[in-house]
Write an enzyme that holds these catalytic residues in place. Sequence first.
Site, mmCIF file in Angstrom:
data_model
loop_
_atom_site.group_PDB
_atom_site.id
_atom_site.type_symbol
_atom_site.label_atom_id
_atom_site.label_comp_id
_atom_site.label_asym_id
_atom_site.label_seq_id
_atom_site.Cartn_x
_atom_site.Cartn_y
_atom_site.Cartn_z
ATOM 1 N N SER A 277 1.199 -1.047 -0.006
ATOM 2 C CA SER A 277 0.068 -0.209 -0.110
ATOM 3 C C SER A 277 0.683 1.263 -0.349
ATOM 4 O O SER A 277 2.095 1.170 0.297
ATOM 5 C CB SER A 277 -0.308 -0.040 1.464
ATOM 6 O OG SER A 277 -1.122 1.563 1.201
ATOM 7 N N TYR B 59 -3.920 -0.201 10.084
ATOM 8 C CA TYR B 59 -3.297 -0.285 8.590
ATOM 9 C C TYR B 59 -1.789 0.005 8.242
ATOM 10 O O TYR B 59 -1.857 -1.208 7.595
ATOM 11 C CB TYR B 59 -4.575 0.209 8.091
ATOM 12 C CG TYR B 59 -4.902 -0.254 6.333
ATOM 13 C CD1 TYR B 59 -3.851 1.269 5.338
ATOM 14 C CD2 TYR B 59 -5.115 -1.384 5.751
ATOM 15 C CE1 TYR B 59 -4.060 0.927 3.720
ATOM 16 C CE2 TYR B 59 -4.998 -1.568 4.477
ATOM 17 C CZ TYR B 59 -4.545 -0.782 4.123
ATOM 18 O OH TYR B 59 -4.664 -0.970 2.072
HETATM 19 P P1 NAP Z 1 -12.270 -5.148 -0.972
HETATM 20 O O1 NAP Z 1 -12.217 -4.054 -1.905
HETATM 21 O O2 NAP Z 1 -12.255 -3.979 0.573
HETATM 22 O O3 NAP Z 1 -11.550 -6.369 -1.312
HETATM 23 C C1 NAP Z 1 -11.220 -7.283 -0.115
HETATM 24 C C2 NAP Z 1 -10.929 -8.314 0.277
HETATM 25 O O4 NAP Z 1 -10.864 -9.088 0.876
HETATM 26 C C3 NAP Z 1 -12.718 -9.186 -0.523
HETATM 27 O O5 NAP Z 1 -12.522 -10.068 -0.897
HETATM 28 C C4 NAP Z 1 -12.225 -10.033 1.633
HETATM 29 O O6 NAP Z 1 -14.103 -10.075 1.139
HETATM 30 C C5 NAP Z 1 -11.080 -10.040 1.290
HETATM 31 N N1 NAP Z 1 -11.654 -10.727 2.796
HETATM 32 C C6 NAP Z 1 -11.549 -9.225 3.728
HETATM 33 N N2 NAP Z 1 -10.678 -10.262 5.082
HETATM 34 C C7 NAP Z 1 -10.758 -11.555 4.603
HETATM 35 C C8 NAP Z 1 -10.564 -12.381 5.597
HETATM 36 N N3 NAP Z 1 -11.076 -12.742 6.907
HETATM 37 N N4 NAP Z 1 -10.318 -13.729 4.495
HETATM 38 C C9 NAP Z 1 -10.661 -13.671 3.519
HETATM 39 N N5 NAP Z 1 -10.689 -12.541 3.018
HETATM 40 C C10 NAP Z 1 -11.012 -11.215 3.408
HETATM 41 O O7 NAP Z 1 -10.226 -4.291 -1.328
HETATM 42 P P2 NAP Z 1 -9.157 -3.972 -2.244
HETATM 43 O O8 NAP Z 1 -9.793 -2.397 -2.339
HETATM 44 O O9 NAP Z 1 -9.574 -4.931 -3.196
HETATM 45 O O10 NAP Z 1 -7.831 -4.614 -1.635
HETATM 46 C C11 NAP Z 1 -7.839 -5.421 -2.031
HETATM 47 C C12 NAP Z 1 -5.749 -5.494 -1.461
HETATM 48 O O11 NAP Z 1 -5.919 -4.403 -2.009
HETATM 49 C C13 NAP Z 1 -5.989 -4.914 -0.102
HETATM 50 O O12 NAP Z 1 -4.975 -5.864 1.037
HETATM 51 C C14 NAP Z 1 -5.843 -3.904 0.778
HETATM 52 O O13 NAP Z 1 -5.466 -3.292 1.342
HETATM 53 C C15 NAP Z 1 -5.278 -3.362 -1.001
HETATM 54 N N6 NAP Z 1 -5.055 -2.232 -1.217
HETATM 55 C C16 NAP Z 1 -6.395 -0.985 -1.700
HETATM 56 C C17 NAP Z 1 -6.131 0.005 -2.114
HETATM 57 C C18 NAP Z 1 -7.015 0.794 -2.799
HETATM 58 O O14 NAP Z 1 -7.448 1.777 -2.588
HETATM 59 N N7 NAP Z 1 -8.207 0.276 -3.111
HETATM 60 C C19 NAP Z 1 -4.833 0.895 -2.489
HETATM 61 C C20 NAP Z 1 -3.828 -0.300 -1.531
HETATM 62 C C21 NAP Z 1 -3.934 -1.615 -1.622
HETATM 63 P P3 NAP Z 1 -14.838 -9.926 1.666
HETATM 64 O O15 NAP Z 1 -15.675 -9.808 0.435
HETATM 65 O O16 NAP Z 1 -16.210 -11.409 2.264
HETATM 66 O O17 NAP Z 1 -15.571 -8.864 2.909
HETATM 67 C C1 GCO Z 2 -6.414 5.440 3.331
HETATM 68 C C2 GCO Z 2 -7.021 4.664 1.944
HETATM 69 C C3 GCO Z 2 -5.765 3.414 2.198
HETATM 70 C C4 GCO Z 2 -5.599 2.400 0.328
HETATM 71 C C5 GCO Z 2 -4.403 1.939 0.165
HETATM 72 C C6 GCO Z 2 -3.070 3.467 -0.655
HETATM 73 O O1 GCO Z 2 -7.910 5.261 3.840
HETATM 74 O O2 GCO Z 2 -5.990 5.898 3.153
HETATM 75 O O3 GCO Z 2 -7.683 3.283 1.956
HETATM 76 O O4 GCO Z 2 -5.088 2.772 2.924
HETATM 77 O O5 GCO Z 2 -6.525 1.640 0.539
HETATM 78 O O6 GCO Z 2 -3.709 1.515 0.884
HETATM 79 O O7 GCO Z 2 -2.705 2.955 -1.231
#
Ligand code: NAP
Ligand code: GCO
Length: 266
Positions: A147, A160
């Site tokens: 992240s 986080y």
């Molecule tokens: P999201 O839309 O919230 O999806 C997260 C997924 O993880 C969902 O399918 C959720 O399942 C699953 N999950 C959560 N807890 C779990 C558990 N204990 N066991 C199994 N599955 C679980 O998140 P996203 O935005 O796609 O993010 C995916 C990854 O990228 C995460 O690690 C997040 O921290 C990272 N990330 C996101 C962003 C961003 O801007 N979106 C940026 C940087 C990094 P459920 O449907 O059951 O909740």
């Molecule tokens: C926040 C966002 C971020 C993104 C991502 C950024 O609240 O700042 O959720 O944490 O999820 O991790 O890279």
Amino acid sequence: MANPFSLEGKNAWITGASYGIGFNIAKAFVGAGIKTIIFNDINEAALERGLANYKEAGIENVKGYVCDVTDENAVKALVEKIHKEVGQIDILVNNAGIIKRIPMHEMKRQEFQQVIDVDLVAPYIVSAAVLPEMMERREGKIINICSMMSELGRETVSAYAAAKGGLKMLTRNICSEYGGYNIQCNGIGPGYIATPQTAPLREIQPDGSRHPFDKFICAKTPAGRWLDPSELGGPAVFLASHASDAVNGHILYVDGGILAYIGKQP
Ligand code: NAP
Ligand code: GCO
């Protein structure tokens, strides 16, 4: 000459890939010729929704399982089941993750721990369960979804940021400890991606205006926009393929340039 970016004949387990970033990485893997996509979700209803998403996308080479990635016994049992029902796990993407946006001094310990458990302990649990078979084969790819918060802090995301900062170092340590088995462990550091996880940061305000954080992040991104989850697909294919066999312990930031940019003057 073989295409180094091809994933043909490979099986990939992407944790928590019912939708969002994980689902889009799965679609990119399919485009690169993956043999089987394996994903998991925490309960039957969520899994069914995920399977429906894959069906709607026309993806049939997919196996879904119910598994909470924080449950070590369930993860170990699932790895055995995958080996029996699908075969070897060539590529592991530790994608499942949660966030809780709470001021640290107001956060309950249990809330802090829950974020650490899913975002840091679970990638350890799943990687440790998958590594022995990769070690036997002397080949494997592990990709940890880090992240911006692996590098930067901000208000309300202490747990986080601690987890994702730790995940950066876990990535480097898996590289260090298992590189000799021809296992590459790298990270992807997404910027701000338009998924359900960030939906609260993009909500239209009662007066019809954009969320302040939405405007803030667009000013911090050179392209002036949120990224689409599909834009993580190419970098993920690269790190999952033989094209990155000499890349190890690296966090590839897919952030549209946020980390390089001081931000647009208001
Ligand atoms: P999201 O839309 O919230 O999806 C997260 C997924 O993880 C969902 O399918 C959720 O399942 C699953 N999950 C959560 N807890 C779990 C558990 N204990 N066991 C199994 N599955 C679980 O998140 P996203 O935005 O796609 O993010 C995916 C990854 O990228 C995460 O690690 C997040 O921290 C990272 N990330 C996101 C962003 C961003 O801007 N979106 C940026 C940087 C990094 P459920 O449907 O059951 O909740
Ligand atoms: C926040 C966002 C971020 C993104 C991502 C950024 O609240 O700042 O959720 O944490 O999820 O991790 O890279």
